[in-house]
Design a protein around this motif. Structure first.
Motif, short mmCIF file in Angstrom:
data_model
loop_
_atom_site.label_atom_id
_atom_site.label_comp_id
_atom_site.label_asym_id
_atom_site.label_seq_id
_atom_site.Cartn_x
_atom_site.Cartn_y
_atom_site.Cartn_z
N PHE A 129 143.98 40.37 56.06
CA PHE A 129 143.78 41.67 55.45
C PHE A 129 142.82 42.51 56.30
CE2 PHE A 129 144.86 39.03 51.73
CZ PHE A 129 145.94 39.75 51.25
N PHE A 130 143.17 43.78 56.49
CA PHE A 130 142.27 44.72 57.16
C PHE A 130 141.08 45.05 56.26
CE2 PHE A 130 145.56 46.80 60.11
CZ PHE A 130 145.00 46.21 61.22
N VAL A 131 139.89 45.03 56.81
CA VAL A 131 138.69 45.44 56.08
C VAL A 131 137.77 46.19 57.03
CG1 VAL A 131 138.81 43.48 54.49
CG2 VAL A 131 137.46 43.27 56.58
N GLU A 132 136.78 46.87 56.46
CA GLU A 132 135.82 47.60 57.28
C GLU A 132 134.71 46.69 57.79
OE1 GLU A 132 136.28 50.55 58.30
OE2 GLU A 132 137.97 51.07 56.99
N ASP A 133 134.30 45.69 56.99
CA ASP A 133 133.14 44.87 57.32
C ASP A 133 133.43 43.41 56.95
OD1 ASP A 133 130.67 43.57 57.49
OD2 ASP A 133 129.55 45.32 56.79
N THR A 134 133.78 42.59 57.94
CA THR A 134 134.12 41.20 57.65
C THR A 134 132.90 40.40 57.18
OG1 THR A 134 133.80 40.59 59.98
CG2 THR A 134 136.02 41.22 59.31
N ASP A 135 131.73 40.71 57.69
CA ASP A 135 130.52 39.99 57.26
C ASP A 135 130.24 40.24 55.78
OD1 ASP A 135 130.16 39.01 59.80
OD2 ASP A 135 128.77 40.59 60.41
N ALA A 136 130.41 41.48 55.34
CA ALA A 136 130.19 41.80 53.93
C ALA A 136 131.20 41.08 53.05
CB ALA A 136 130.27 43.31 53.72
N CYS A 137 132.45 40.99 53.52
CA CYS A 137 133.47 40.27 52.75
C CYS A 137 133.12 38.79 52.62
CB CYS A 137 134.83 40.42 53.42
SG CYS A 137 135.55 42.07 53.29
N ALA A 138 132.63 38.21 53.71
CA ALA A 138 132.25 36.79 53.69
C ALA A 138 131.11 36.55 52.70
CB ALA A 138 131.87 36.34 55.10
N ARG A 139 130.12 37.45 52.71
CA ARG A 139 129.00 37.29 51.77
C ARG A 139 129.49 37.42 50.33
NH1 ARG A 139 126.43 40.49 55.78
NH2 ARG A 139 126.79 42.37 54.54
N SER A 140 130.35 38.39 50.09
CA SER A 140 130.86 38.59 48.73
C SER A 140 131.68 37.39 48.27
CB SER A 140 131.73 39.85 48.68
OG SER A 140 130.96 41.02 48.90
N ALA A 141 132.48 36.82 49.20
CA ALA A 141 133.29 35.65 48.85
C ALA A 141 132.41 34.50 48.39
CB ALA A 141 134.15 35.23 50.04
N GLN A 142 131.31 34.26 49.09
CA GLN A 142 130.40 33.18 48.71
C GLN A 142 129.73 33.46 47.37
OE1 GLN A 142 128.16 33.17 52.51
NE2 GLN A 142 128.77 31.02 52.72
N LEU A 143 129.34 34.70 47.13
CA LEU A 143 128.70 35.06 45.86
C LEU A 143 129.67 34.89 44.70
CD1 LEU A 143 126.71 38.25 46.91
CD2 LEU A 143 125.75 36.02 46.27
N GLN A 144 130.98 35.01 44.98
CA GLN A 144 132.00 34.89 43.93
C GLN A 144 132.54 33.47 43.80
OE1 GLN A 144 133.01 37.34 41.77
NE2 GLN A 144 131.33 38.54 42.64
N GLY A 145 131.91 32.52 44.47
CA GLY A 145 132.33 31.13 44.35
C GLY A 145 133.34 30.69 45.39
N GLY A 146 133.62 31.55 46.38
CA GLY A 146 134.53 31.19 47.45
C GLY A 146 133.82 30.49 48.59
N THR A 147 134.55 30.28 49.68
CA THR A 147 134.03 29.54 50.82
C THR A 147 134.35 30.27 52.10
OG1 THR A 147 134.50 27.48 49.63
CG2 THR A 147 134.06 27.29 51.99
N VAL A 148 133.41 30.27 53.04
CA VAL A 148 133.67 30.78 54.39
C VAL A 148 134.05 29.58 55.25
CG1 VAL A 148 132.71 31.98 56.38
CG2 VAL A 148 132.03 32.67 54.07
N LEU A 149 135.29 29.53 55.68
CA LEU A 149 135.78 28.40 56.48
C LEU A 149 135.43 28.55 57.95
CD1 LEU A 149 139.27 27.89 54.82
CD2 LEU A 149 137.13 26.70 54.33
N SER A 150 135.46 29.78 58.44
CA SER A 150 135.05 30.06 59.82
C SER A 150 134.77 31.54 59.93
CB SER A 150 136.11 29.63 60.83
OG SER A 150 137.29 30.41 60.70
N GLN A 151 133.94 31.90 60.91
CA GLN A 151 133.54 33.29 61.06
C GLN A 151 133.27 33.59 62.53
OE1 GLN A 151 130.43 34.30 58.34
NE2 GLN A 151 130.63 36.50 58.63
N ALA A 152 133.80 34.71 62.99
CA ALA A 152 133.58 35.18 64.35
C ALA A 152 133.47 36.70 64.28
CB ALA A 152 134.71 34.76 65.27
N GLU A 153 133.16 37.32 65.40
CA GLU A 153 133.03 38.78 65.41
C GLU A 153 134.37 39.42 65.03
OE1 GLU A 153 131.73 42.49 68.32
OE2 GLU A 153 131.67 40.42 69.06
N GLY A 154 134.34 40.21 63.97
CA GLY A 154 135.54 40.94 63.56
C GLY A 154 136.53 40.14 62.76
#
Length: 268
Positions: free
Chosen positions: A223-248
């Motif tokens: 999915f296209f988003v404006e801020d991937t870091d913000a999405c990752a933080r929100s996912a964790q706050l909502q009980g989700g998991t960050v499986l991997s993260q890189a720039e963009g």
């Protein structure tokens, strides 16, 4: 599957059918166990809004910028289905496409079934990756849906070349027919384009390498988003998991277990 296709003459104005964009991704759908929790998760992570679907109270349509972008179906427990994102591809004839899948070693899990004003089926390729097909009317505002739809789809599989042949034969890729998708090979990946836009990629590791038996073939929805870091933080706050993260880009798992990727708009 598509839970809210247009059906009335008024809504059908300017509608394109799958005959116009056959072979291209035309929808994404998520199976869920808990509709309310799913809504809350994706509202927080992707800023989606929601509206009911005509198929009943177990279904919702996700809206991005006011346009339908995905379908959510709370049927995973009821139908004993995996919680997962599934892409749907446009076809001229669902019955013919489903038959081609089975003739080439794939399987039909559901359908084809009639969902007026069209027909749909849930299928798996011969390596087990699940996908759907849709025959019928598309959304009235196709350009808007293309803008807010997944950035692209990526098939992670054991043999990209073999997978491209399978899907090409099923979905009429690279046939030269008006509206057919174009297929190229770039940097070891198979790249699918519809009207010159990248809509899917197929990858299987290093070029020329033997098929990797450890890979579980699957379609990954980006999915296209404006801020991937913000999405990752929100996912964790909502009980989700960050499986991997890189720039963009970040690969996430929602609280119900469905995996997806968020990609910066510039990162297409």
């Amino acid at each position: 599957m598509n839970h809210d296709m247009p059906s009335s003459p008024a809504r059908a104005k300017n509608v394109l059918s799958t005959r116009s964009v056959f072979g291209a991704p035309c929808w994404v759908s998520l199976t869920s166990r808990d509709l309310k929790a799913t809504e809350e998760f994706y509202s927080a992570v992707l800023d989606w809004q929601w509206r009911p679907a005509r198929l009943g109270d177990r279904f919702r349509i996700a809206l991005a910028d006011g346009a339908p972008v995905a379908g959510i179906a709370a049927v995973a427990s009821m139908w004993q289905m995996a919680v997962a994102w599934t892409p749907y591809f446009a076809v001229v004839g669902a019955d013919q496409a489903a038959a081609r899948v089975q003739e080439r070693g794939g399987t039909a899990a559901v359908g084809p079934i009639s969902l007026p004003p069209g027909r749909a089926a849930l299928l798996a390729d011969r390596d087990g990756a699940t996908f759907g097909i849709w025959e019928g009317e598309l959304f009235t505002d196709w350009d808007t849906w293309r803008r807010v739809q997944p950035a692209f789809l990526k098939l992670h599989t054991r043999d990209a070349f073999d997978a491209a042949i399978f899907y090409g034969e099923v979905l009429d890729w690279a046939t030269g027919k008006p509206g057919a998708c174009e297929v190229d090979y770039e940097g070891g990946e198979v790249v699918l384009r519809s009207n010159h836009d990248v809509v899917a990629r197929i990858e299987s590791g290093a070029l020329g390498a033997a098929p990797d038996p450890t890979i579980r073939p699957h379609w990954q929805v980006h999915f296209f988003v404006e801020d991937t870091d913000a999405c990752a933080r929100s996912a964790q706050l909502q009980g989700g998991t960050v499986l991997s993260q890189a720039e963009g880009e970040a690969v996430l798992r929602d609280a119900d277990g469905a995996q997806f990727t968020v990609t910066a708009r510039r990162g297409r």
